[in-house]
Design an enzyme around this catalytic site. Structure first.
Site, PDB file in Angstrom:
ATOM      1  N   ASP A  31      -1.268  -0.807   6.176  1.00 28.09           N
ATOM      2  CA  ASP A  31      -1.403  -0.289   7.534  1.00 28.09           C
ATOM      3  C   ASP A  31      -2.815   0.151   7.904  1.00 28.09           C
ATOM      4  OD1 ASP A  31      -1.398   1.985   5.825  1.00 28.09           O
ATOM      5  OD2 ASP A  31      -0.886   3.252   7.535  1.00 28.09           O
TER       6      ASP A  31
ATOM      7  N   ASP B 107       0.872  -1.158   0.000  1.00 29.22           N
ATOM      8  CA  ASP B 107       0.000   0.000   0.000  1.00 29.22           C
ATOM      9  C   ASP B 107       0.920   1.222   0.000  1.00 29.22           C
ATOM     10  OD1 ASP B 107      -2.295   1.741   0.540  1.00 29.22           O
ATOM     11  OD2 ASP B 107      -1.418   1.897   2.537  1.00 29.22           O
TER      12      ASP B 107
ATOM     13  N   ASP C 118      -6.894  -1.527   3.939  1.00 30.15           N
ATOM     14  CA  ASP C 118      -5.976  -2.549   3.422  1.00 30.15           C
ATOM     15  C   ASP C 118      -6.334  -3.950   3.917  1.00 30.15           C
ATOM     16  OD1 ASP C 118      -4.330  -0.647   2.125  1.00 30.15           O
ATOM     17  OD2 ASP C 118      -3.340  -0.187   4.017  1.00 30.15           O
TER      18      ASP C 118
END
Length: 649
Positions: A546, A348, A550
Site C-alpha cells: 500500500d 507488506d 512498496d
C-alpha cells in the site's frame, strides 16, 4: 478549524441551483444491453433479411436475391471494412476477410442462403464478442458516469454552486442526502450511511460520522454532511480509478498475442490451399469448376480460425468484469493470465496485513489510579500532538467514553514525549527508558518486556515524578487477515510477509496471521531482492502493498496488487491489480477466478482446434455440405464465446 466553524455558522444563502441528477448504476448481464449493441442489431437485421429471402425464394426469385443482398450488406458491412482495413494498413489477411470471401463465393455459385447464413452467424458471434468487451468496459468505467460535476462550497457566509474541479484542500462543502460526494474529504459535521459501491464494490452502505473519510463518486445516504476537502479533483481516489480504467484493456495476454500472430500466418495458408483446391481438383480429378469452387468455399469456411481467435479475449474480459464487481480492478487480461499461475503471495505488513494505524491494546494503572482517569489525562495532553501514537490514545479515550479534559502548558520533551498540566496537576507521557536504570518496581520492567515481546510500543504515564501507569499500542492485524491467509494456503499458495519492522514485531504478526515465511527489517530495495528470490524459488509471485516504499517490490513481482482505499497514489499506479475495497480475502477469490479463466481458455482452444480438424478432414474425406460447414464452424465460435461469458456470473 476556527475558520471552518466561522464559515459554517455564517451561511445565509445559496447561490445557483444545488439540484443535480444522480445517475444510477446497472449491474449484471441483461438482454436489453445486449440488444443495444449495434453489432447485435446488425446481426439480427441480417438474420431477418435472410429468413425473409428464404421465405419468398421460388416464388419471387428477384426479390429473394435483393433480400439476400440486404442480409449480406447489413451483417457483413462492418466485418468487411475491418478486413479491408487490415489488408490495406497492415498488408495482412484476417478472419473477417476470409469469411466475407467465403460468403460471396457461395453466392456466385448460387448458394445464396448458405452465404447469408454464414454472414448471419459470423456477425452474431462477432456481436457476442463485442458485447463481452463492452460489458467489461461498462462494469469498470461505469465509475466515470458517477464523476460529480458540481459542489456546494461554503465561503464568506454563502453556499455557492461551483465546479468540482475548483475545490481545493481546506474548502468546506455541503453534501445533501442522495447526492454524490464531489471530492475526497473528511467529515467535519454530520452523520450518514454512505454507499461506496462505486469505489469499493461493498454491497451495503457504510456509516460515516465526524472525522471519517469520504471519497469522490460515492453516494450520500439520508443525512446531510459537511465535508472538509482533502484532495484536489485530479488527485482524488476517483480520478486515479478513471486513469486505471483507461489502461484496463491495453494489456493483451501473451496467449492472445500468439493467437493474433498465428492468425495472420494461418489466414495466408488457408488462402493458398483454397486457390489450390480451385485450380488442382479440375486438373487432377476432372472435377467441374463449380464443384471444385464449392469444395473450396466449404474449406474456406471450416478451416478459418474464428473459434480459435475468440477463445481467449472474451474469457479474459469476462473475468475482468466479474472481478470489477467485487472491487478488484485488473489493468488488463495479461494480469488475469499471470494471476492464475500464482505460487506465492507476498504481503507488506503495515497497512496490508495490519490496519496501518496503531491502537491502544493494554493499559496498566498503578495503585491508586484507574483506567478512565489515565485515559482522560493522557488524551488531554496527547490531543495537542499529531503523532500516530498520540492519535491512538485520543481515539481510545473517545471510544471508551472518557472525558477529554483541557491541558495547559503542554510542551514536547525532545526524544522522550510530552508533558503538561491538567486541572493544575503536572502529568507527562513518554518512553519507558527510565525502566532500564533500575529505579522502578520490577513489575513495570517485566510487564514492559512482556508487552514488547508481543510487538507493542509501551509508554509510561507519570503524575509528577510518580509512575501512574503504562499504556501499550500496536498496529493491529486486520480482522480478515488470518482468514485471507488460510484461503490462499487452501489453494496451494505459499504466503510470505515482507516488512521493514523489527523481527520481534514481525514474528508476532506472522503467528497471528499464519503466514509461511517472514522477512523483517527490510529496506525497499531488499524487498525487491526478496521478491526476486521468491520468484526464482517458487515461480510466479503476487506482491500486495500500500505504500510508496512498496512500489519497487510491486513492480518486481509477477503481479503487483495495490490497496485502493489506503494505498498511496504511487502504489496504485505501479500495481497491475487494485484491490479497491482493501478486503484482502478477495485475493484468494481472484486467484481462483483467474485459474477458472485459464481452464476455460484451455477448453476453448482444445474444442476449437478439434472442430476445425474434424471439419477439414470431413471436407476432404467425405462430402460436407456448405450449410453444415457454416453451422459447425460458426456454431463452435459462438459456443466458445458463450463458454467465456459464463465467467460474468
Amino acid at each position: 478549524m476556527d475558520a471552518i466553524n466561522k464559515r459554517l455558522n455564517t451561511v445565509t444563502q445559496v447561490k445557483g441551483n444545488s439540484a443535480a441528477p444522480q445517475p444510477g448504476r446497472k449491474r449484471g448481464p441483461n438482454f436489453k444491453m445486449m440488444l443495444q449493441n449495434k453489432e447485435m442489431q446488425a446481426a439480427l437485421g441480417s438474420g431477418v433479411m435472410m429468413l425473409a429471402a428464404w421465405g419468398v425464394s421460388g416464388s419471387y426469385e428477384f426479390l429473394s436475391i435483393l433480400l439476400y443482398i440486404a442480409a449480406y450488406t447489413i451483417g457483413g458491412w462492418s466485418k468487411a471494412k475491418e478486413g479491408v482495413a487490415t489488408l490495406v494498413k497492415e498488408r495482412d489477411l484476417d478472419v473477417n476477410l476470409l469469411m466475407i470471401a467465403a460468403a460471396v463465393g457461395a453466392a456466385t455459385i448460387g448458394y445464396w442462403n448458405e452465404g447469408a447464413m454464414l454472414i448471419f452467424i459470423f456477425a452474431l458471434s462477432g456481436a457476442l464478442e463485442s458485447y463481452t468487451t463492452e460489458r467489461s468496459h461498462k462494469d469498470i468505467s461505469s465509475l466515470i458516469s458517477l464523476k460529480p460535476e458540481t459542489a456546494l462550497r461554503i465561503d464568506n457566509g454563502t453556499m455557492e454552486l461551483v465546479a468540482a474541479d475548483e475545490l481545493v484542500p481546506g474548502d468546506l462543502i455541503l453534501v445533501k442526502p442522495g447526492e454524490l460526494m464531489p471530492s475526497d474529504g473528511r467529515i467535519y459535521k454530520g452523520y450518514s450511511a454512505v454507499n461506496q459501491s462505486s469505489i469499493t464494490g461493498e454491497s451495503t452502505p457504510v456509516e460515516k460520522t465526524t472525522g471519517d473519510e469520504v471519497f469522490a463518486g460515492t453516494m450520500n445516504g439520508e443525512g446531510a454532511l459537511y465535508i472538509e476537502v482533502t484532495q484536489r479533483a485530479e488527485n482524488s481516489l476517483f480520478s486515479k480509478i478513471i486513469k486505471l480504467v483507461e489502461e484496463a484493456q491495453s494489456e493483451v495476454p501473451a496467449s492472445q498475442r500468439f493467437i493474433e500472430k498465428f492468425e495472420g500466418i494461418y489466414a495466408k495458408f488457408i488462402v493458398v490451399i483454397t486457390l489450390l483446391i480451385i485450380g488442382a481438383l479440375p486438373l487432377l480429378f476432372g472435377w467441374t469448376f463449380g464443384d471444385s469452387f464449392y469444395k473450396a468455399c466449404v474449406f474456406l469456411v471450416v478451416a478459418s480460425p474464428c473459434a480459435l481467435v475468440a477463445s481467449i479475449m472474451p474469457v479474459m474480459l469476462s473475468s475482468i468484469s466479474s472481478s470489477a464487481r467485487r472491487g478488484l480492478l485488473f489493468k488488463g487480461g495479461a494480469h488475469v493470465e499471470n494471476m492464475a499461475k500464482t505460487a506465492v503471495v507476498a504481503f507488506d505488513k503495515t497497512g496490508t496485513l495490519t490496519r496501518g494505524v496503531p491502537e491502544v491494546t493494554d493499559l496498566y494503572p498503578a495503585e491508586g489510579y484507574d483506567e478512565m482517569q489515565l485515559l482522560a489525562v493522557s488524551a488531554a495532553i496527547e490531543s495537542q500532538s499529531m503523532h500516530p501514537l498520540a492519535e491512538a490514545i485520543v481515539n481510545k479515550a473517545r471510544i471508551s467514553g472518557a472525558e477529554i479534559l483541557e491541558a495547559d502548558e503542554v510542551q514536547s520533551i525532545t526524544g522522550w514525549g510530552l508533558e503538561g498540566s491538567v486541572n493544575g496537576v503536572k502529568w507527562s507521557i513518554g518512553k519507558t527508558e527510565r525502566f532500564d536504570q533500575g529505579e522502578v518496581d520490577s513489575f513495570w520492567v517485566h510487564t514492559r518486556a512482556s508487552l514488547e515481546q508481543e510487538g507493542k510500543t509501551v509508554s509510561v504515564i507519570m503524575q509528577g515524578d510518580d509512575i501512574a501507569g503504562i499504556i501499550a499500542m500496536r498496529d493491529t492485524v486486520r480482522p480478515q487477515a488470518a482468514a485471507a491467509v488460510k484461503r490462499l494456503q487452501q489453494l496451494g499458495v505459499k504466503v510470505a510477509m515482507l516488512t521493514g519492522d523489527r523481527q520481534g514485531t514481525a514474528d508476532v504478526i506472522a503467528e497471528e496471521t499464519g503466514v509461511d515465511f517472514v522477512y523483517a527489517e527490510l529496506l525497499p530495495q531488499q524487498k525487491v531482492e526478496q521478491v526476486r528470490k521468491l520468484r526464482e524459488t517458487y515461480g510466479h509471485v503476487v506482491m500486495v502493498g500500500d505504500g510508496v516504499n512498496d512500489a519497487p517490490a510491486l513492480a518486481a513481482a509477477t503481479v503487483g496488487m495495490g490497496m485502493g482505499m489506503s494505498g498511496s497514489g504511487t502504489a496504485i499506479e505501479v500495481s497491475d491489480v487494485v484491490l479497491m475495497n482493501d478486503n484482502i480475502e478477495e485475493i484468494a477469490w481472484s486467484i481462483k477466478q483467474s485459474r477458472r479463466a485459464a481452464r476455460v481458455v484451455k477448453q476453448n482452444i482444445v474444442f476449437a482446434i478439434s472442430v476445425i480438424t474434424l471439419l477439414i478432414a470431413g471436407n476432404f474425406l467425405t462430402e460436407v455440405a456448405l450449410p453444415f460447414g457454416v453451422i459447425g464452424h460458426e456454431g463452435s465460435t459462438i459456443l466458445v464465446i458463450l463458454n467465456g461469458l459464463r465467467l460474468l456470473k
